[in-house]
Design a protein around this motif. Structure first.
Motif, PDB file in Angstrom:
ATOM      1  N   THR A 190       2.921   5.084   9.992  1.00  0.00           N
ATOM      2  CA  THR A 190       2.212   4.667   8.787  1.00  0.00           C
ATOM      3  C   THR A 190       2.125   5.765   7.738  1.00  0.00           C
ATOM      4  O   THR A 190       2.053   5.475   6.549  1.00  0.00           O
ATOM      5  CB  THR A 190       0.785   4.225   9.128  1.00  0.00           C
ATOM      6  OG1 THR A 190       0.093   5.335   9.701  1.00  0.00           O
ATOM      7  CG2 THR A 190       0.782   3.082  10.096  1.00  0.00           C
ATOM      8  N   LEU A 197      -7.098   3.533   5.701  1.00  0.00           N
ATOM      9  CA  LEU A 197      -5.731   3.360   5.200  1.00  0.00           C
ATOM     10  C   LEU A 197      -4.792   2.917   6.311  1.00  0.00           C
ATOM     11  O   LEU A 197      -3.916   2.074   6.096  1.00  0.00           O
ATOM     12  CB  LEU A 197      -5.236   4.675   4.608  1.00  0.00           C
ATOM     13  CG  LEU A 197      -5.992   5.164   3.378  1.00  0.00           C
ATOM     14  CD1 LEU A 197      -5.512   6.529   2.981  1.00  0.00           C
ATOM     15  CD2 LEU A 197      -5.806   4.188   2.238  1.00  0.00           C
ATOM     16  N   GLU A 200      -5.109  -0.706   6.964  1.00  0.00           N
ATOM     17  CA  GLU A 200      -4.502  -1.559   5.939  1.00  0.00           C
ATOM     18  C   GLU A 200      -3.000  -1.716   6.156  1.00  0.00           C
ATOM     19  O   GLU A 200      -2.437  -2.770   5.870  1.00  0.00           O
ATOM     20  CB  GLU A 200      -4.749  -0.957   4.550  1.00  0.00           C
ATOM     21  CG  GLU A 200      -6.115  -1.304   3.986  1.00  0.00           C
ATOM     22  CD  GLU A 200      -6.464  -0.433   2.806  1.00  0.00           C
ATOM     23  OE1 GLU A 200      -5.567   0.244   2.285  1.00  0.00           O
ATOM     24  OE2 GLU A 200      -7.650  -0.433   2.430  1.00  0.00           O
ATOM     25  N   SER A 201      -2.360  -0.638   6.639  1.00  0.00           N
ATOM     26  CA  SER A 201      -0.904  -0.691   6.689  1.00  0.00           C
ATOM     27  C   SER A 201      -0.363  -0.897   8.090  1.00  0.00           C
ATOM     28  O   SER A 201       0.848  -0.868   8.280  1.00  0.00           O
ATOM     29  CB  SER A 201      -0.328   0.604   6.103  1.00  0.00           C
ATOM     30  OG  SER A 201      -0.799   1.692   6.844  1.00  0.00           O
ATOM     31  N   THR A 204       2.073  -4.114   8.710  1.00  0.00           N
ATOM     32  CA  THR A 204       3.470  -3.973   8.293  1.00  0.00           C
ATOM     33  C   THR A 204       4.210  -3.011   9.207  1.00  0.00           C
ATOM     34  O   THR A 204       5.375  -3.244   9.552  1.00  0.00           O
ATOM     35  CB  THR A 204       3.533  -3.459   6.847  1.00  0.00           C
ATOM     36  OG1 THR A 204       2.633  -2.361   6.740  1.00  0.00           O
ATOM     37  CG2 THR A 204       3.170  -4.522   5.849  1.00  0.00           C
ATOM     38  N   ALA A 205       3.516  -1.940   9.605  1.00  0.00           N
ATOM     39  CA  ALA A 205       4.158  -0.992  10.507  1.00  0.00           C
ATOM     40  C   ALA A 205       4.462  -1.649  11.836  1.00  0.00           C
ATOM     41  O   ALA A 205       5.497  -1.383  12.455  1.00  0.00           O
ATOM     42  CB  ALA A 205       3.254   0.224  10.711  1.00  0.00           C
TER      43      ALA A 205
ATOM     44  N   ASN D  36       5.227   9.786   2.434  1.00  0.00           N
ATOM     45  CA  ASN D  36       4.770   8.744   1.516  1.00  0.00           C
ATOM     46  C   ASN D  36       4.143   9.354   0.277  1.00  0.00           C
ATOM     47  O   ASN D  36       4.309  10.540  -0.009  1.00  0.00           O
ATOM     48  CB  ASN D  36       3.803   7.817   2.238  1.00  0.00           C
ATOM     49  CG  ASN D  36       2.671   8.579   2.866  1.00  0.00           C
ATOM     50  OD1 ASN D  36       2.536   9.772   2.634  1.00  0.00           O
ATOM     51  ND2 ASN D  36       1.873   7.925   3.651  1.00  0.00           N
TER      52      ASN D  36
END
Lengths: 495, 142, 79, 99, 128
Positions: A190, A197, A200-201, A204-205, D36
Motif C-alpha cells: 500500500t 490511510l 482506505e487503500s 485495492t491492494a 507513492n
C-alpha cells in the motif's frame, strides 16, 4: 487547544516520572512514591476527561511536528483508545497504591527505584500503543512494552525468574519481528503505515496483490497472538506470570495481554477490515482457537498445585473468551469482548493482588495450604472469593454480565456450539476455583478461634483490594453505567 | 592487556575514531550518517579504550555518574525541544513552525533542531553502549 | 552489481547456516561479525549508506564485543 | 527425527513464502506501490520543509521524530533493565560509600 | 529455465530476506544453546531489515541527499531506511538484555543449554 495536547502530555508525564526517579535517589523513597501517585492521578483525570470529550464533542487527531497526517505520525484519540487508556490508568492506579506499601513481594528494596522506572515506562508504552495511529510507531511501542515486561519479571532475583524471563523475551521477540514483517508487507503493497490511510487503500491492494495481504495478515496475527498468549502460543505465559512478583503478575495478566489483544482488534478491524477477514475465513480459525483455549486453559488450570500457575492458565482461558467475542465480527461480540476485558482486568487484578498478600504473609503458594485461610486473612481471602466467583460467572458479579453478553452475542450469530463451550468452560472454572473457597472458609473448624485476630496489613494494601471488590460487584449490578461508552468504542471499529 | 603495540596503536586510533564519530553526528543532516551511527562509533571507541587500558582507567575517562547524566540528558534534550514545539507552535516536535533558526540549505548550521536532536541521539547512544558494556563486564555475583 | 548482490546474498545465507552448525561459540561470533560486515556492504549496494554505517558500527562492532564479553563469562563450547 | 520434521516444515514455509513473494510488487523501480505520493512529497518538499539536505535525517528527526524518541526510550529502558538484572549489590554499595 | 533464473535474480533480495528470517527463526526455535538463540534473533532481525531495504530500493536510484543543482535523478525511497535505523537499535537493546539474563542463568545453573536447564528445573520441582 490544550485538549489536543492532553495525550502527549500524558505520555510526557510518565516519561518525566521515569526520568526523575534516578535523580531522587538520595531523597527518601516516600517523595518518589507520592510524586508517582500524583502523576497517575493526573493522567487518570486527563484520560477520563478525554473519554468524556471524544464521546461528546469530537475525535482528536494530533500530528507530531505540525505536518500533514500523511507525512508524519498521527495520534488518534477516539472513543476506543480513550476508553482503554482510562481503564488502564485506573487499574494501574490501584496496583500502584497496592505496591507502594513498601512490602512488594519478591522485590528487593534496592530495586524499588528501577521497578518504578520500568513501571512508568510500561504505562507510557501502553498509552502510546493505544493512542498511535501508525503501524510502525506501534512496533516501536511494542518493543518498549516487551522489554519492560520482561524486566519487571526478572527484577525478582530468583533462579527460576531468569529462565522464564529468557523464554518470555525470546517468544516476545519472535512476535515483534513477525509483526514487523507484517508491517513491511503492508507497506510494500500500500505504501502507507498510517492505519487510516492503509484501511482506505487495502481493498485495492488486496485485489491487486492478494498474497501480500494474506501473508501480512498471517504474520501479524501470529506475532500478536504470541504476545497475547492466544492458545497454541501460550506456553510462556504460566511460567512468566507465576514466577513474577505479584504486582507484576497483576499488571501482566490484567493489562499487558489485553493491550496486545487490543492491538489485534485494531489490526483486524481497522487495518484489514471485515470484508477481507470474512473472505479469508479468519473468523472460523480464530473461533476454533478460542474454543480450544477456553477448554484446555481451564483443564490445565485444574491440574496445577501452585496458585499463581493456576491463575496463569486461567488467563489463557480468559484470553479465549475475549478472542471469541472479537472473532464473532459483530457489534455485540465486540462489546462483550470489551466488557470482558474490563471485568477480567478487575477480577485478575483482585486475584493476583490478594494471592500476593497471602503469599507475602504466609509464604505458601500451594493450593492445599489455603486450608482455613479465610479465618486468618479474612479481607484478602474475601476479595479472592468475590473475584473467583466473578470468574466462575455467578450473578451479581461483573463476570456474569460479561458471560451473559458473550452468550447473547454467540446466539445472535447462531453459533450454538460455542455457547456449549462457554458453559462447559464455566463449569471447569467452578472445578478449580470453588475448592479453594471451600477450603478457605468452610473446612477445618480449628481455625475458628482465630476469627478475632484480624490481619494487620498496611492500609495501602487493604484499601485497593476492597475497592476492587466493590468495583467488581458494582459492575455486576449496574453494567449499564459503562455500557454506552463501550458501545461507542465498539462503533468506532464497526461503522 | 599489557602489550605495548596495542596500547600505542589504540592511543593513536582513538582520537581519530572519536573525531570521525563527531563528524558523522554533526554532518548527519547533510551527509549519510547521523546520531545512531556516530554515537555507536564513539561508544565503540570508548569500549576499545576500556578493553585495552583496563576497567579502572576506563572508569576515569567515563565515570558512572557521567554516563547516567548523559543517558537521561539525551532524552531530556529531546523532550525539551518537543515541549518548545508545543509552546511555540502547538504541536510536539514542531520544527519550522516553532521558529527554530533554519539556516541555509546545505550548511552545517541548518535544519532547525535536527542537528541538536542528532547530538542528543549521539550522546544517548554512545553513553548507552559504553554503560551496557561496563555493566556486562563487571557484573556482581549474587 | 547484480552479480555482486547475488554473491553477497549467497554468502549471507551460508554464513547464517554456518552459525547454526558451528559448535565453537567464539567461531560463531566471528562468523556473525563477518555476516554483519557483509550485510553493511549489501546495504551500501542497495543505496542506503546511513544504515550501512550504523550496521557496521552497531552490528559488527558493539554486538560482537558484547557477545564476546558474555562468552568469556560462560561456556565456550556447545555440546 | 524431530529436527528433520522441523527442517521439512521450514523448507515448506520457505517455498510458500517465496511463491508468495513472486506474486508481489517486487519491482525495484518508481512504479512500486510503496513509491507513492508521500515519497514524492518527501523528495520534492522535504528539503525546504526541514532545511536538511539528507532526507533520511529529515524524516528521522523531523517527520518521524516521535519514532526516534520512542527508540531512545528503548535504549534508556534497556540500560535500566540490564542494570536491574546484573547490577544490584555492588552498585549500591559504591553509592553508599560515596555518600 | 532461463525465465526462472531471471525471476530469481530479480527477486534475490526478497528471497534472501525470507531465507535469513527463516534460518534465524529455525536457530531460535530448534537450538538449545542460549547464546546461539540470541544470534538467531539477530539474524531474524537482519532478514526483516533486508526486506525493508529491498522495498525501498530503486534500480539506478541514488542516495536520498537532495542536490538542488542536479536535476533528473531518481532518489530511492527514504522511508524504509528510517524504519531500519530505528529497528537496528531496538534489536541491539533486546540482545543485550537477553545476554544479561544468560549471564545470570549460567551463574545459577552452571549451564547455558536449554535442555540441561529444563532437566535441572524439573529435578528441582520434583524435590520439593
Amino acid at each position: 487547544m490544550i485538549i489536543e495536547q492532553l495525550p502527549i502530555i500524558n505520555l510526557l508525564l510518565f516519561l518525566f516520572m521515569a526520568l526523575i526517579i534516578p535523580l531522587l535517589k538520595r531523597k527518601p523513597f516516600k517523595i518518589t512514591l507520592i510524586l508517582g501517585f500524583i502523576v497517575l492521578i493526573l493522567v487518570f483525570i486527563s484520560s477520563g476527561y478525554l473519554l468524556w470529550y471524544v464521546n461528546n464533542v469530537e475525535i482528536i487527531s494530533y500530528t507530531f511536528g505540525g505536518h500533514e497526517t500523511r507525512f508524519g505520525i498521527e495520534f488518534l484519540v477516539n472513543p476506543f483508545s480513550a476508553l482503554f487508556t482510562t481503564v488502564i490508568s485506573g487499574l494501574a492506579l490501584i496496583i500502584y497504591v497496592y505496591s507502594s506499601g513498601d512490602k512488594t513481594e519478591g522485590i528487593e528494596k534496592k530495586e524499588f527505584g528501577r521497578y518504578y522506572v520500568l513501571l512508568f515506562i510500561l504505562l507510557l508504552s501502553m498509552f502510546g500503543i493505544l493512542y498511535t495511529n501508525d503501524l510502525f510507531n506501534t512496533y516501536v511501542f511494542i518493543e518498549i512494552l516487551s522489554i519492560t515486561t520482561c524486566a519487571i519479571i526478572s527484577i525478582k532475583k530468583k533462579k527460576d525468574t531468569y529462565t522464564s524471563a529468557f523464554r518470555y523475551v525470546m517468544m516476545n521477540e519472535i512476535g515483534s519481528l513477525s509483526y514487523l514483517f507484517g508491517v513491511a508487507l503492508i507497506y510494500m503493497a500500500t505504501g502507507f503505515t498510517n492505519i487510516t490511510l492503509v484501511s482506505e487503500s487495502i481493498q485495492t491492494a488486496f485485489s491487486a496483490y492478494p498474497f501480500n495481504i494474506i501473508i501480512a495478515l498471517g504474520f501479524m496475527i501470529i506475532g500478536l497472538g504470541i504476545k497475547a498468549a492466544i492458545f497454541p502460543f501460550h506456553i510462556w505465559l504460566p511460567d512468566a506470570h507465576s514466577s513474577a512478583p505479584s504486582t507484576s503478575s497483576a499488571i501482566l495478566s490484567a493489562i499487558v495481554i489485553k493491550v496486545y489483544l487490543l492491538v489485534m482488534v485494531k489490526v483486524l478491524y481497522s487495518v484489514f477490515g471485515l470484508d477481507i477477514l470474512v473472505e479469508m475465513n479468519i473468523p472460523i480459525i480464530l473461533l476454533i482457537l478460542s474454543a480450544t483455549a477456553m477448554i484446555l486453559g481451564s483443564v490445565f488450570a485444574i491440574a496445577q498445585k501452585d496458585v499463581k500457575r493456576m491463575l496463569g492458565y486461567s488467563s489463557v482461558a480468559q484470553v479465549g473468551y475475549i478472542l471469541l467475542g472479537i472473532s464473532l465480527l459483530s457489534l455485540a461480540g465486540l462489546e462483550a469482548a470489551f466488557f470482558h476485558i474490563i471485568s477480567h482486568g478487575l477480577m485478575k487484578t483482585a486475584l493476583f493482588l490478594s494471592v500476593g498478600e497471602i503469599i507475602f504473609y504466609k509464604k505458601t503458594r500451594k493450593v492445599n495450604d489455603f486450608d482455613g485461610m479465610g479465618f486468618i486473612m479474612p479481607v484478602a481471602m474475601g476479595v479472592f472469593s468475590i473475584a473467583a466467583l466473578g470468574m466462575i460467572g455467578l450473578p451479581l458479579t461483573s463476570g456474569f454480565i460479561s458471560k451473559l453478553n458473550l452468550g447473547i452475542a454467540v446466539l445472535e450469530n447462531n453459533y450454538v456450539i460455542f455457547l456449549v463451550v462457554l458453559i462447559l468452560s464455566s463449569l471447569l472454572n467452578v472445578i478449580y476455583y470453588l475448592p479453594i473457597i471451600i477450603l478457605a472458609f468452610l473446612r477445618n473448624e480449628k481455625y475458628h478461634y482465630r476469627m478475632t485476630t484480624i490481619e494487620h496489613t498496611p492500609k495501602t494494601m487493604i484499601t485497593p483490594l476492597i475497592f476492587l471488590a466493590i468495583l467488581i460487584v458494582a459492575l455486576g449490578l449496574f453494567p449499564n453505567v459503562i455500557m454506552p461508552v463501550i458501545e461507542s468504542a465498539a462503533k468506532t471499529l464497526i461503522p | 592487556m599489557n602489550d605495548i603495540i596495542i596500547k600505542n596503536i589504540t592511543r593513536i586510533v582513538i582520537p581519530f575514531a572519536q573525531a570521525y564519530g563527531i563528524f558523522i553526528i554533526l554532518n548527519g543532516h547533510i551527509s549519510p550518517g547521523g546520531g545512531f551511527a556516530g554515537g555507536a562509533i564513539i561508544g565503540t571507541s570508548l569500549i576499545l579504550y576500556t578493553l585495552v587500558f583496563g576497567r579502572e582507567k576506563g572508569k576515569k575517562k567515563f565515570s558512572h555518574k557521567m554516563s547516567e547524566i548523559a543517558e537521561s540528558g539525551g532524552i531530556m534534550i529531546f523532550v525539551l525541544i518537543g515541549v518548545i514545539g508545543i509552546i511555540m507552535a502547538g504541536s510536539f516536535l514542531a520544527n519550522q513552525s516553532a521558529g527554530f533558526p533554519q539556516g541555509e540549505l546545505g550548511n552545517i548550521l541548518s535544519g532547525g533542531f535536527i542537528p541538536i536532536l542528532m547530538i542528543a541521539i549521539g550522546i544517548k547512544v554512545a553513553s548507552t553502549m559504553i554503560s551496557l558494556f561496563n555493566i556486562l563486564i563487571d557484573e556482581e555475583k549474587v | 552489481m547484480v552479480i555482486l548482490n547475488i554473491v553477497i546474498i549467497i554468502f549471507l545465507i551460508t554464513c547464517a547456516l554456518a552459525i547454526g552448525k558451528i559448535k565453537d561459540l567464539i567461531g560463531a561470533v566471528i562468523l556473525f561479525s563477518a555476516y554483519s560486515l557483509v550485510m553493511s556492504i549489501l546495504w551500501l549496494i542497495l543505496n542506503t549508506p546511513d544504515v550501512a554505517i550504523t550496521e557496521a558500527a552497531i552490528g559488527a562492532g558493539v554486538t560482537s564485543i558484547l557477545f564476546f564479553a558474555v562468552i568469556s563469562k560462560t561456556k565456550r563450547y556447545e555440546k | 527425527m524431530k529436527k528433520t520434521i522441523a527442517n521439512v516444515l521450514f523448507l515448506i514455509l520457505f517455498v510458500i513464502l517465496v511463491i508468495g513473494i513472486l506474486q508481489m510488487p517486487t519491482t525495484a523501480s518508481t512504479n512500486a506501490p510503496a513509491y507513492n505520493d508521500i515519497v514524492y512529497h518527501y523528495i520534492n518538499n522535504g528539503a525546504t520543509d526541514t532545511n536538511a539536505v539528507n532526507l533520511i535525517a529529515a524524516i528521522l528527526a523531523d517527520y518521524r521524530a516521535f519514532d526516534t524518541l520512542g527508540e531512545t526510550i528503548v535504549l534508556f529502558t534497556s540500560v535500566v533493565a540490564v542494570g536491574s538484572v546484573l547490577r544490584s549489590t555492588k552498585y549500591d554499595k559504591e553509592a553508599k560509600e560515596n555518600e | 529455465m532461463k525465465e526462472i533464473i531471471d525471476i530469481i535474480v530479480e527477486n534475490i533480495n526478497y528471497i534472501g530476506a525470507i531465507a535469513l528470517f527463516l534460518i534465524g527463526l529455525r536457530i531460535v526455535v530448534i537450538h538449545t544453546n542460549l547464546i546461539k538463540r540470541i544470534m538467531g534473533l539477530n539474524i531474524m532481525g537482519t532478514g526483516v531489515f533486508l526486506f525493508f531495504v529491498a522495498i525501498g530500493n530503486v534500480t539506478g536510484g541514488v542516495v536520498p541527499i537532495v542536490d538542488p543543482e542536479s536535476a533528473n535523478v531518481i532518489y530511492i525511497n527514504p522511508l524504509p531506511s528510517v524504519f531500519i535505523l530505528t529497528g537496528i537499535v531496538v534489536v541491539v537493546s533486546i540482545t543485550v538484555y537477553s545476554l544479561s539474563l544468560v549471564i545470570r542463568i549460567y551463574e545459577n545453573y552452571n549451564t547455558i543449554d536449554q535442555k540441561e536447564l529444563s532437566d535441572l528445573i524439573s529435578e528441582e520441582n520434583n524435590d520439593h
